[in-house]
Design an enzyme around this catalytic site. Structure first.
Site, mmCIF file in Angstrom:
data_model
loop_
_atom_site.group_PDB
_atom_site.id
_atom_site.type_symbol
_atom_site.label_atom_id
_atom_site.label_comp_id
_atom_site.label_asym_id
_atom_site.label_seq_id
_atom_site.Cartn_x
_atom_site.Cartn_y
_atom_site.Cartn_z
ATOM 1 N N LYS A 151 0.819 -1.209 0.000
ATOM 2 C CA LYS A 151 0.000 0.000 0.000
ATOM 3 C C LYS A 151 0.859 1.268 0.000
ATOM 4 C CE LYS A 151 -4.264 -1.934 1.826
ATOM 5 N NZ LYS A 151 -5.251 -1.962 2.935
ATOM 6 N N ARG A 189 -2.925 -9.868 5.744
ATOM 7 C CA ARG A 189 -3.390 -10.016 4.362
ATOM 8 C C ARG A 189 -2.274 -9.520 3.450
ATOM 9 N NH1 ARG A 189 -6.059 -6.838 0.521
ATOM 10 N NH2 ARG A 189 -7.663 -7.918 -0.705
#
Length: 295
Positions: A240, A274
């Site tokens: 991210k 995740r």
């Protein structure tokens, strides 16, 4: 095993011993490391791997690769929720998901579906998936109704705003308090309609309406979120923007930073991470767990 390690993966500070996910009961006690949820985006516009796994053959090959590498859960998404992403119709999302889920439903690990649409949830549950991962945190009562009687695992994620606008000007008085309060309230709402707490996982939503400062605060507050919600905690920071901001690297070069973040999340008490880079994360967490046992 060190006292810190015992705290992270035993349930002495929690009423939960198992995360119940449809056909699977995932123990939370005597775990040496978090569960690893492998990301499979069957999308054409996801920020990290958009277009790579749209074709069913490529998606299935990627799924088998992640399972072989040690993924404990597969999280399959048919619609990108990256900042600025445009929504798909239900029909478009189902067309992407149905052939993949049908082929993988008996792959030997729990199948999670990343969706916020109640109709998609119902269709996926009818196929036998084990987890519904809702980036909107089940803030739509119809979504709660769609999953209430299924027995599946549920991941409640916090997001400020919508994907189209969430990163324009994220603002909180106290991000940790506000996110934890939202997650706890959603658990109460689910409990009210009969959803048992052992089915619920919470995700503070790294990168979903948060600045770098907010994301760092939330990862450091995993223990507080655990105590506030008494739920399984999932952290999804893989590849991210925060990794790019901390390293100066673009998406294709964020593997090392992502693995480091997963290990740090484990030290703070995350039950699930995740990730996109499953093999590398498995190795890093296994080494960390082994070293921690000798401390």
């Amino acid at each position: 095993m060190s006292s810190t390690q015992q705290y992270l993966f035993n349930s002495t500070h929690s009423a939960l011993n198992v995360w119940q996910c449809g056909r699977y009961a995932l123990p939370l006690t005597q775990r040496g490391r978090p569960y690893i949820m492998g990301v499979l985006n069957v999308t054409d516009d996801s920020f990290s791997d958009g277009g790579q796994f749209v074709e069913p053959a490529a998606a299935l090959a990627r799924a088998q690769e992640m399972i072989a590498a040690g993924a404990d859960i597969l999280d399959i998404g048919g619609e990108s929720t990256r900042p600025g992403a445009q929504p798909l119709s239900v029909c478009q999302e189902l067309c992407r998901l149905l052939p993949i889920v049908d082929a993988l439903k008996d792959c030997g690990v729990p199948i999670s579906i990343d969706t916020y649409k109640p109709y998609v949830m119902r269709e996926m549950l009818a196929l036998g998936v084990d987890i519904i991962n809702d980036v909107c945190g089940f803030n739509n009562p119809v979504s709660i109704d769609a999953v209430a009687d299924s027995g599946c695992g549920l991941c409640i994620m916090h997001m400020q705003g919508k994907p189209q606008t969430m990163q324009e000007q994220p603002s909180y008085d106290n991000v940790v308090v506000e996110v934890a309060d939202f997650l706890a309230l959603q658990i109460e709402r689910m409990n009210f309609v009969g959803i048992e707490s052992n089915r619920i996982c919470v995700d503070p939503g790294i990168g979903f309406g948060k600045t770098l400062f907010h994301n760092i605060q939330l990862i450091n507050a995993i223990e507080h979120i655990r105590q506030q919600t008494q739920a399984v905690v999932l952290i999804g920071a893989s590849r991210k923007r925060m990794i790019g901001e901390l390293t100066g690297k673009d998406v294709a070069q964020r593997m090392a930073g992502s693995v480091a973040t997963a290990v740090y999340a484990a030290t703070r008490g995350a039950h699930v991470v995740r990730v996109h880079d499953v093999a590398e994360t498995v190795d890093a967490l296994n080494v960390w767990a082994a070293l921690s046992q000798q401390a």
